[in-house]
Design an enzyme around this catalytic site. Sequence first.
Site, PDB file in Angstrom:
ATOM      1  N   GLY A  17       6.337  -2.499   7.338  1.00 48.66           N
ATOM      2  CA  GLY A  17       5.297  -1.649   7.908  1.00 48.66           C
ATOM      3  C   GLY A  17       4.416  -2.387   8.900  1.00 48.66           C
TER       4      GLY A  17
ATOM      5  N   SER B  43       8.245  -0.763   2.908  1.00 48.96           N
ATOM      6  CA  SER B  43       7.525  -1.940   2.432  1.00 48.96           C
ATOM      7  C   SER B  43       6.396  -2.316   3.372  1.00 48.96           C
ATOM      8  CB  SER B  43       8.485  -3.124   2.305  1.00 48.96           C
ATOM      9  OG  SER B  43       8.876  -3.590   3.590  1.00 48.96           O
ATOM     10  N   THR B  44       5.406  -2.989   2.822  1.00 54.09           N
ATOM     11  CA  THR B  44       4.296  -3.463   3.639  1.00 54.09           C
ATOM     12  C   THR B  44       4.781  -4.473   4.669  1.00 54.09           C
ATOM     13  OG1 THR B  44       2.674  -3.033   1.904  1.00 54.09           O
ATOM     14  CG2 THR B  44       2.085  -4.678   3.555  1.00 54.09           C
TER      15      THR B  44
ATOM     16  N   GLU C 211       2.978   4.591   5.373  1.00 50.96           N
ATOM     17  CA  GLU C 211       2.818   4.670   3.910  1.00 50.96           C
ATOM     18  C   GLU C 211       3.656   3.560   3.329  1.00 50.96           C
ATOM     19  OE1 GLU C 211       3.943   5.035   0.344  1.00 50.96           O
ATOM     20  OE2 GLU C 211       4.736   7.023   0.816  1.00 50.96           O
TER      21      GLU C 211
END
Length: 482
Positions: A233, A229-230, A250
């Site tokens: 991340g 997940s962002t 990613e």
Amino acid sequence: MVEVSLLIGGASRPAGDGRSYQRCHPVTGAVVSTVAAATLDDADAAVAAAQAAFPAWAALPPGERRRRLLAAADGLAARSGEFVALAGETGAMANWYGFNVHLAANMLREAAAMTTQIQGEVIPSDVPGSFAMALRQPCGVVLGIAPWNAPVILGTRALAMPLACGNTVVLKASEQSPGVHRLIGQVLQDAGLGDGVVNVVTNAPEDAPAIVERLIANPAVRRVNFTGSTRVGRIVGELSARHLKPAVLELGGKAPLLVLEDADLDAAVAAAAFGAYFNQGQICMSTERLLVDSRIADAFVERLAAKVRTLKAGDPSAADSVLGSLIDASAGTRIKAMIDDAVGKGARLVCGGQLDGSILQPTLLDGVTAEMQLYAEESFGPVAVVIRAEGDEALLRLANDSEFGLSSAIFSRDTARALALAQRVESGICHINGPTVHDEAQMPFGGVKSSGYGSFGSRASIDHFTQLRWVTLQTGPRHYPI
């Protein structure tokens, strides 16, 4: 039920303090795996084992590294049934895990082919008699952090190219698919890569932040890669930057599929249904936004709705289930709240939306606007929204009106027109007349904006997982000013 141990230095071992946790089937509640819950000392031991194995692995001739990686690819493919048997960890369909094994084996084969493609160059020097070279060499220990949603693919991707480049690896397994990630490590161990070349750390969910921070901070870890997940991340990116560790990230997506007014609607519908609902929409590339020219939108929605109504979600073991379960019931509750928010603000629920525990029926909404959560937020579930606009420029503006930029697609019979448009879509990946969900081992895979940075995939990975060094050889006398 399987017992999942740590893999450190080629040996299976329990957690240092003997703790474990259980991963249960999201539909039945049955225990699928009992998992070693690593301590911080276990994390240190995994890195130490990888560091100790690094000199010998890095020194192997490229042909020998290739041979061992090819043996691992064959071993992974041969154990497909074992991976499929672990699908209960995530509630996924067996066909999804089977596809995972197929692509993951290809990733190992592609990585094997890259061992002889790690090249440098000779650079002309202004210094007389100086022979100057730029060399790419292995970095050392690489930390791979993999998610649960495509566990065999993404667990293998986290280590395949780092290994091909001559690095050793610590794989931090997902708490939701620990059995799969540990089995990947065992496949590589059994293929004869060598003790400590691949190490697998499993941890209890509540210990994840401390374990990740400890692994990234370890001085022997030289590179980090993360898929997930962002939100997480950003944490991994910040930790990596704090310790000056290059990272490949990613992250999340909100993939748009643009349907121009001249599109083949049947082809667009087929791609949209696959891209939005395969694996319950729990793919970073999943089609979340259907951006449709208003002149053909009614016909598109009618055809897509007919297709969606054939895609029944249910217990993965049921014969009539086309789609399986979400990762857990809380995911269903979260996504259902997003659906209700859209409907409450005026969107039309075309079909789907029924929730039973972790089973959410595939959902299609029309008339979604910017005030609704589903316009901008990643659902990571079997939900697609139709947003209408007239003309290519209006559709392009909608496509780029997102913090994310991983995958995208454009449907048009005029391929030159679509190609020109594709070059203006803000995404790392764009497919013309194909689905947003598409991956091949040899392709550069990565996103922009909040979808991360860096690219996985064979040659594109070499820059990330090697260190570029300047080396000179003085072949004659050299003049010095003092």
